[in-house]
Motif scaffolding. Structure first.
Motif, short mmCIF file in Angstrom:
data_model
loop_
_atom_site.label_atom_id
_atom_site.label_comp_id
_atom_site.label_asym_id
_atom_site.label_seq_id
_atom_site.Cartn_x
_atom_site.Cartn_y
_atom_site.Cartn_z
N SER A 174 -36.71 -29.78 50.48
CA SER A 174 -35.42 -29.23 50.91
C SER A 174 -35.24 -27.80 50.45
O SER A 174 -34.46 -27.04 51.02
CB SER A 174 -34.27 -30.11 50.36
N GLU A 175 -35.99 -27.39 49.37
CA GLU A 175 -35.88 -26.01 48.88
C GLU A 175 -36.28 -25.00 49.96
O GLU A 175 -35.78 -23.88 49.98
CB GLU A 175 -36.78 -25.81 47.65
N LEU A 176 -37.18 -25.42 50.87
CA LEU A 176 -37.65 -24.49 51.91
C LEU A 176 -36.61 -24.30 53.02
O LEU A 176 -36.71 -23.36 53.80
CB LEU A 176 -38.97 -24.97 52.51
N LYS A 177 -35.62 -25.18 53.08
CA LYS A 177 -34.52 -24.95 54.01
C LYS A 177 -33.76 -23.70 53.60
O LYS A 177 -33.43 -22.85 54.44
CB LYS A 177 -33.58 -26.16 54.03
N ALA A 178 -33.47 -23.61 52.30
CA ALA A 178 -32.78 -22.42 51.78
C ALA A 178 -33.66 -21.18 51.91
O ALA A 178 -33.18 -20.08 52.19
CB ALA A 178 -32.40 -22.64 50.32
N TYR A 179 -34.98 -21.36 51.75
CA TYR A 179 -35.92 -20.24 51.89
C TYR A 179 -35.77 -19.60 53.27
O TYR A 179 -35.72 -18.38 53.39
CB TYR A 179 -37.35 -20.76 51.69
N ALA A 180 -35.70 -20.41 54.30
CA ALA A 180 -35.60 -19.87 55.66
C ALA A 180 -34.29 -19.13 55.87
O ALA A 180 -34.23 -18.13 56.60
CB ALA A 180 -35.72 -21.00 56.68
N TYR A 181 -33.21 -19.57 55.20
CA TYR A 181 -31.93 -18.89 55.33
C TYR A 181 -31.92 -17.56 54.59
O TYR A 181 -31.24 -16.61 54.98
CB TYR A 181 -30.79 -19.78 54.80
N ASN A 182 -32.68 -17.47 53.49
CA ASN A 182 -32.63 -16.29 52.63
C ASN A 182 -33.67 -15.23 52.96
O ASN A 182 -33.68 -14.17 52.35
CB ASN A 182 -32.80 -16.72 51.16
N ARG A 183 -34.58 -15.48 53.90
CA ARG A 183 -35.63 -14.53 54.23
C ARG A 183 -35.44 -14.01 55.65
O ARG A 183 -35.27 -14.79 56.59
CB ARG A 183 -37.02 -15.18 54.13
N GLU A 184 -35.50 -12.70 55.78
CA GLU A 184 -35.43 -12.11 57.12
C GLU A 184 -36.72 -12.40 57.88
O GLU A 184 -37.82 -12.31 57.33
CB GLU A 184 -35.23 -10.59 57.01
N GLY A 185 -36.60 -12.75 59.13
CA GLY A 185 -37.78 -13.03 59.95
C GLY A 185 -38.28 -14.45 59.84
O GLY A 185 -39.33 -14.78 60.38
N VAL A 186 -37.54 -15.31 59.09
CA VAL A 186 -37.92 -16.72 58.94
C VAL A 186 -36.79 -17.57 59.49
O VAL A 186 -35.62 -17.27 59.28
CB VAL A 186 -38.18 -17.09 57.46
#
Length: 782
Positions: free
Chosen positions: A451-463
């Motif tokens: 689930s940590e990668l869900k937040a990763y996609a929200y916090n990175r431009e281009g993801v």
């Protein structure tokens, strides 16, 4: 690209299916050797070739590859002096014929003006070896037998063979039919042993016929004896057969030498035929997939619309739409197991490889694929129970290898990135790996449970997040890809549907942090919003289609009404035109009649004035289409010969020549003047301006200083001369030329008689040396 990656994405299975559509072993070889192109130009060419083959199949069905064989070994053996057998020679002939048939098939499209430039270019490389084909067919029949007609020597030998065989059979048949011999024979037949004719004799009568024993039955009761009476003829027959073998070998050797002399074109043809078979195999495979040609680019942009995995039956697969490389260059797909994440990953990778291999894709029209130097994949068994260190090590070894080679021209596919170890450490590693690959400029699609990668996609431009939809009601995945929405585990909902005690579920929910709950609630809201938006989009799509249909119907009705209106107006104008022409003809007749009466007090100029008033009174009727055409012509570039109106002089003339961009030399009556382009208005086309016509100056038309009557009948010439002289007088001319030609002189004599009696003619003379001589009459006007 690495063979391991191609195998992981099951490209070998695609090649196996492609091979099934190849018509020859040559094409099958190329299909199995197929590898993705990493050069953009080569990939585009491969796609164009496949598309041309698709067009050919759509228009005329499958291409004819019948008779084409892999004759490489036979040709190479002939090159080193080996003798080919009849089957090998027939394969050579059949391949030559098959190549010619395929060449004609492709050339027929050019005859029908269908552009298949790439296939035509390959077909042109097929070298016809008709003389070799004809020579083989002349010597060998379709059953592989050398024909008697191959050489005169073989014909003679075979005639001898048939003669010997007939004599032997005749003698032996006489023996077996003899009633006295019946009891000594096991059977009344003639047979062959050791290539010699024999009869079956009972053991006890072996000495009755003499000759040679060649064989005996398994019981020993029957002996196969060549009677002494046929031994000599059998010897002659055997000798003739030896000569036949020598002659046949001589013929086959000669044909093999012919094949050797054609070895280069034959081997070259094989390469072309193999390529064509391979291209048509790609097209046929694409047809079975209901595939379309993707647009290719080299900037890392993918846009697969309603894409289907090509190895899953069409009725079982759920299409996905995925875009990568513009708004975002990384996709993180989250969600539970068995949801279709791995299939999504493989679909993206496999379709990319297929596009680079010249294969059309099972996607909607307008889809786009990119050319990558590498397609990397780390795809393992995500359903494995043993997620231990060894599994993690295996995945990490593969990922390290990928990270060493990845660049901005790479597509990287990670399945369950970071799985197989502690969740917290695994998630941290996954984020770090994604960042590294993203920084190298590669395009990335990764699946994960974390689930940590869900937040990763929200916090990175281009993801961007994505998930595969799961139906909690049916407890089954729908396999529909949802871009922009992260996946949920759905563990509580699934457990509840399966009957787990609600107290246990509620207790479990209390163990979940408030942040996780808020995220799950947000995801649920996003899913509902997306579904609602999709429903509204579909409704809007239907409404737009209906609006387009109504607009199309309106345009058709409008066009129909306009055509009908124009038709009615044209009919009315034509009727009016006919009425005016009738009135003009009647007026002409009256004026002629008045002239003939020599009415006192009616002057010639008065008649001309009356005629002019009649012409001016006639309404000017113009075809509506012609009017529109003239309006367009006014905006065209002026050129010599165009009729124009000189607006500031209210006169008409025609362009003689263009002086510069702003000035033209214009003929107005007998004058030539320079006129600024801004004061000129085009009124007729060049063709009309060059046409000979006459009308009065008052109507603004130009009257030429000569009238050409060559080829006219006398009656027609008389009318034209009369009308022309009237117009020339009104134009102010003092001298004009009548061109009647030399010919028999009849037209000249008739014209001069008319001129002598005409009231506007002062005098006439024959043309001078520079004026046309006796073919022209020069007229002085009053």
């Amino acid at each position: 690209m690495q063979k391991k990656m191609l195998r992981l994405l099951e490209f070998n299975k695609i090649k196996e299916r492609l091979t099934e559509h190849a018509a020859t072993s040559l094409g099958k070889e190329l299909a199995m050797e197929l590898e993705p192109c990493t050069d953009f130009g080569a990939a585009v060419k491969a796609q164009e070739e496949t598309d041309e083959a698709m067009t050919a199949i759509r228009l005329k069905g499958s291409a004819p590859f019948g008779g084409i064989r892999n004759i490489r070994a036979a040709v190479k053996r002939a090159e080193i002096g080996g003798m080919l057998n009849t089957e090998e020679l027939l394969d050579v002939s059949s391949t030559i014929y098959g190549g010619k048939q395929l060449k004609r098939f492709i050339e027929s499209f050019e005859e029908n003006e269908v552009n298949l430039s790439m296939l035509s270019g390959l077909a042109e490389e097929i070298i016809p070896a008709g003389e070799l084909e004809a020579e083989i067919k002349r010597c060998i029949d379709s059953d592989g037998q050398v024909l008697d007609s191959a050489t005169p020597g073989l014909r003679t030998i075979r005639q001898q063979l048939r003669s010997y065989e007939a004599r032997i059979r005749e003698k032996l048949e006489t023996i077996v039919r003899s009633s006295s011999n019946q009891k000594m024979l096991s059977d009344a037949i003639v047979t062959i042993r050791n290539e010699r004719y024999v009869i079956p004799v009972k053991q006890e009568y072996r000495s009755a016929f003499g000759g040679i024993i060649h064989d005996q039955s398994s019981s020993g009761a029957t002996l196969f004896i060549e009677p002494e009476s046929v031994v000599m003829i059998n010897n002659q027959l055997r000798e003739a057969k030896g000569k036949e073998r020598q002659e046949v070998e001589k013929i086959l050797t000669a044909l093999s030498n012919e094949v050797a002399s054609f070895s280069d074109p034959l081997l070259s043809n094989l390469e072309v035929l193999a390529k064509l078979d391979f291209i048509f195999a790609k097209a046929l495979y694409g047809k079975t997939l209901h595939a379309t040609k993707p647009k290719l680019n080299e900037n890392g942009y993918l846009n697969f619309k309603n894409a289907r995995h090509p190895l899953i039956p069409k009725e079982d697969v759920v299409p996905i739409t995925v875009e990568l490389g513009k708004a975002y260059d990384s996709i993180v797909i989250t969600g539970p197991n068995t949801g279709g994440k791995t299939v999504t990953l493989k679909t993206i990778g496999l379709l990319t490889i297929m596009a680079q291999s010249g294969l059309q894709l099972p996607v909607e029209e307008g889809s786009e694929a990119s050319i990558f130097e590498h397609v990397f994949a780390d795809i393992g068994d995500e359903q494995s129970i043993e997620q231990n260190l060894s599994t993690f090590s295996s995945h990490m070894t593969n990922i390290i290898s990928i990270l060493d080679k990845v660049n901005f021209k790479s597509l990287v596919l990670f399945d369950e990135l970071g799985a197989g170890t502690d969740p917290q450490e695994g998630a941290a590693l996954a984020i770090s790996i994604l960042d590294y690959v993203k920084d190298r400029g590669a395009r990335v699609v990764a699946t994960t449970h974390y689930s940590e990668l869900k937040a990763y996609a929200y916090n990175r431009e281009g993801v961007i997040n994505a998930s595969v939809e799961f139906n909690v009601e049916t407890l089954k995945p729908t396999y529909k890809l949802l871009i922009g929405i992260p996946g949920r585990s759905n563990a509580f909902e699934i457990s509840k549907r399966l009957g787990l005690n609600e107290k246990i579920i509620e207790h479990a929910k209390q163990q979940i942090s408030s942040d996780t709950k808020r995220v799950d609630k947000m995801i649920t809201s996003l899913e509902e919003t997306k579904k609602q938006a999709e429903m509204e989009y579909e409704e809007a799509k239907i409404l737009r289609q209906e609006a387009e249909k109504l607009r199309s119907e309106y345009e058709k009705q409008k066009e129909t009404h306009e055509l009908e209106r124009d038709r009615i107006l044209l009919e009315a104008e034509e009727q009016a035109k006919q009425a005016v022409e009738s009135a003009m003809k009647e007026a002409e007749a009256i004026i002629k009649e008045l002239r003939s009466y020599k009415v006192s007090g009616v002057k010639e100029h008065q008649l001309i004035d009356a005629k002019k008033r009649l012409e001016e009174a006639a309404p000017h009727l113009t075809d509506r289409k012609e009017k529109s055409k003239k309006q367009k012509e006014n905006h065209q570039q002026l050129s010599p010969g165009d009729e124009v109106e000189v607006t500031h002089l209210s006169q008409k003339g025609y362009i003689v020549e263009k002086i510069n961009e702003q000035e033209y030399l214009v003929q107005i009556g007998i004058m030539k003047v320079n006129v600024n382009a801004g004061n000129l208005k085009k009124v007729k086309t060049k063709e009309t301006a060059n046409r000979t016509f006459v009308s009065v100056k008052g109507n603004g038309s130009t009257v030429k200083t000569e009238l050409d009557l060559r080829g006219k009948r006398y009656e027609d010439a008389k009318i034209e001369v009369d009308r022309y002289l009237d117009d020339a007088v009104l134009a102010g001319y003092s001298k004009v030329n009548i061109i009647h030609g030399k010919g028999t002189g009849a037209l000249r004599k008739g014209v001069q008689e008319i001129l002598k009696k005409h009231p506007n003619v002062k005098g006439i003379r024959m043309g001078g040396a520079g004026e046309g001589g006796s073919g022209v009459t020069v007229v002085d006007l009053k």
